[in-house]
Design an enzyme around this catalytic site. Structure first.
Site, PDB file in Angstrom:
ATOM      1  N   GLU A 124       0.830  -1.197   0.000  1.00 48.82           N
ATOM      2  CA  GLU A 124       0.000   0.000   0.000  1.00 48.82           C
ATOM      3  C   GLU A 124       0.868   1.252   0.000  1.00 48.82           C
ATOM      4  OE1 GLU A 124      -0.262  -2.436   2.160  1.00 48.82           O
ATOM      5  OE2 GLU A 124      -2.128  -3.434   1.568  1.00 48.82           O
ATOM      6  N   TYR A 125       1.919   1.234   0.829  1.00 53.25           N
ATOM      7  CA  TYR A 125       2.804   2.404   0.864  1.00 53.25           C
ATOM      8  C   TYR A 125       3.487   2.599  -0.478  1.00 53.25           C
ATOM      9  CZ  TYR A 125       6.659   5.496   1.781  1.00 53.25           C
ATOM     10  OH  TYR A 125       7.548   6.530   1.703  1.00 53.25           O
ATOM     11  N   LEU A 126       3.906   1.473  -1.061  1.00 54.73           N
ATOM     12  CA  LEU A 126       4.595   1.561  -2.348  1.00 54.73           C
ATOM     13  C   LEU A 126       3.689   2.166  -3.411  1.00 54.73           C
ATOM     14  CD1 LEU A 126       6.455  -1.848  -2.437  1.00 54.73           C
ATOM     15  CD2 LEU A 126       7.462   0.407  -2.178  1.00 54.73           C
TER      16      LEU A 126
END
Length: 278
Positions: A124-126
């Protein structure tokens, strides 16, 4: 005894300038014609020994003669990893990984604290970081994509000379080509994707058939592909499954090369399967 007043010059500046231009032209012509060479060398081991003189020349050879020897003797023995049909990679060394990652995080505005192993487990962060920086990347795959072309100490020069925008465009292009290849694989019922694509890395295999194990079948397929000289792939094992690894990363690779690679794979698979189901 009379001695010569002529001095030996180990570095002649005039010759250096002239010969440097000749060498640059030679390198440019090599890249221009690189697709004429088999990606993987087809010469026999030891071929060069019969082509090398027994002793060094007493007087220096001309640069033209040296470059002719490179063309005729050296290039046939190389695996041309610069070729647009070289779909493999060399892993980055751990000593370069930190500096490489820090430079790229700075360039793409990604927080360095996400360099550690949790990065790959935080998609998700990526995705968010990729959207914000307009580039889809993962630190470990930065290593894969860039390690063959960039050494860590040269990376900053590359960024300065070509700019972050062009670097991001290059990575996006590689990712797009990998997606294209993945799509081609999924359209053929004879093949399957072994694990989901990771940016530029696609692992696939020919499905086991006719009582043949997947490992034996795909080893034969990989050997047929590489021995053709038209492309070069590598292999990997994921959870005990033997897979063929395709990595888009060569500087000159374009969509036509991905399409040619897939046509080659399909043809070699067709011939291989006919051997077991005539």
């Amino acid at each position: 005894m009379k001695t010569s007043k002529k001095s030996f010059l180990p570095l002649d500046i005039v010759s250096l300038k002239d010969e440097s231009r000749v060498v640059i032209d030679f390198i440019a012509d090599y890249y221009k014609n690189i697709e004429k060479y088999p990606v993987q060398s087809k010469v026999e081991p030891g071929y060069l020994s019969s082509m090398v003189p027994d002793s060094a020349p007493y007087s220096p050879d001309s640069l033209e003669d040296v470059l002719n020897d490179v063309n005729e003797c050296i290039l046939p023995g190389l695996t041309h990893w610069q070729s647009p049909s070289f779909f493999a990679y060399y892993q980055a060394s751990s000593s370069n990984a930190g500096l490489l990652g820090e430079m790229l995080c700075s360039a793409f505005n990604v927080e360095p604290r996400f360099l550690i192993d949790s990065l790959s487990s935080n998609p998700e962060y990526l995705e968010n970081a990729a959207s914000n920086s307009n580039v889809v990347v993962d630190y470990k795959d930065w290593q894969i994509t860039l390690s063959r072309r960039f050494r860590a100490l040269k990376l900053w020069f590359v960024i300065r000379r070509h700019g972050v925008e062009n670097l991001m465009q290059h990575i996006r292009s590689d990712v797009s080509l990998a997606k294209k290849f993945e799509g081609l694989v999924t359209e053929d019922d004879r093949f399957e994707i072994v694990v989901p694509r990771r940016t530029v890395l696609v692992l696939f295999r020919l499905k086991p058939t006719h009582g043949l194990g997947g490992s034996e079948l795909n080893r034969k397929l990989l050997d047929a592909i590489n021995s053709s000289g038209e492309a070069f792939l590598t292999q990997g094992v994921v959870a005990g499954i033997y897979a063929i690894r395709c990595v888009v990363g060569a500087t000159l690779t374009e969509e036509c090369h991905v399409q040619d690679l897939w046509s080659l794979i399909q043809e070699k698979a067709r011939i291989l399967l006919l051997q077991y189901n005539p």
